[in-house]
Motif scaffolding. Structure first.
Motif, mmCIF file in Angstrom:
data_model
loop_
_atom_site.group_PDB
_atom_site.id
_atom_site.type_symbol
_atom_site.label_atom_id
_atom_site.label_comp_id
_atom_site.label_asym_id
_atom_site.label_seq_id
_atom_site.Cartn_x
_atom_site.Cartn_y
_atom_site.Cartn_z
ATOM 1 N N GLY A 1 31.447 -72.538 -42.809
ATOM 2 C CA GLY A 1 30.577 -72.196 -41.691
ATOM 3 C C GLY A 1 29.238 -71.619 -42.103
ATOM 4 N N ALA A 2 29.174 -71.005 -43.283
ATOM 5 C CA ALA A 2 27.931 -70.430 -43.782
ATOM 6 C C ALA A 2 27.147 -71.429 -44.639
ATOM 7 N N GLY A 3 27.642 -72.646 -44.750
ATOM 8 C CA GLY A 3 26.954 -73.660 -45.539
ATOM 9 C C GLY A 3 27.258 -73.615 -47.026
ATOM 10 N N LYS A 4 28.211 -72.771 -47.430
ATOM 11 C CA LYS A 4 28.567 -72.676 -48.852
ATOM 12 C C LYS A 4 29.525 -73.802 -49.228
ATOM 13 N N ARG A 5 29.361 -74.276 -50.446
ATOM 14 C CA ARG A 5 30.208 -75.357 -50.937
ATOM 15 C C ARG A 5 31.667 -74.902 -51.014
ATOM 16 N N ARG A 6 32.551 -75.818 -50.648
ATOM 17 C CA ARG A 6 33.990 -75.576 -50.759
ATOM 18 C C ARG A 6 34.628 -76.816 -51.367
ATOM 19 N N TYR A 7 35.423 -76.589 -52.386
ATOM 20 C CA TYR A 7 36.038 -77.675 -53.128
ATOM 21 C C TYR A 7 37.549 -77.661 -52.919
ATOM 22 N N GLY A 8 38.118 -78.844 -52.835
ATOM 23 C CA GLY A 8 39.556 -78.985 -52.645
ATOM 24 C C GLY A 8 40.195 -79.777 -53.770
#
Length: 143
Positions: free
Chosen positions: A32-39
């Motif tokens: 939601g804050a635009g930070k990258r998230r990796y899965g």
């Protein structure tokens, strides 16, 4: 996971992952804050990129190979690269054999017939010029 978590897991700097993203090799999700998230898929993708780099592929080549999600969609690229690897392996094997011989040979390197033979084999033949004279690189010049 965060970019820092992913980078740490693979022993990479975060700027490497950002660069791969700008090259189109990674496309992380955003929170939601635009930070990258990796899965999990990103873990697999980074591992595949690293394997490709270890195999000698450049980032642009990897972008092509991984662009469809399946490297096998580009058999011509893979065959060409395999031929290049075979050539590098042959050269590395010859170099290794020469070094192994040098380590075991009781003669000085300059006097060793095997070493001299290997060195002579690497000297290209004279290259004829378009004017009919021999190329000066061959040690012969026009009169």
């Amino acid at each position: 996971m965060t970019i820092g978590d992913l980078a740490h897991r693979f022993g990479l700097a975060t700027h490497v992952l950002r660069h791969w993203e700008t090259m189109g090799l990674l496309a992380p999700g955003r929170d939601g804050a635009g930070k990258r998230r990796y899965g999990q898929a990103d873990l697999m993708r980074v591992a595949l990129i690293l394997m490709g780099k270890e195999a000698g592929f450049g980032l642009r080549q990897l972008r092509t190979l991984l662009g469809t999600g399946n490297p096998m969609d580009h058999p011509e690229h893979l065959r060409r690269h395999m031929a290049e690897l075979d050539e590098r392996i042959a050269k590395a094997t010859a170099a290794r054999q020469l070094i192994a011989h040098a380590l075991s040979c009781p003669m000085p390197f300059d006097d060793c017939p095997h070493a001299r033979e290997q060195i002579a084999a690497r000297i290209p033949p004279p290259i004829p010029s378009t004017t009919g004279a021999l190329d000066p690189r061959a040690g012969l010049v026009e009169p």
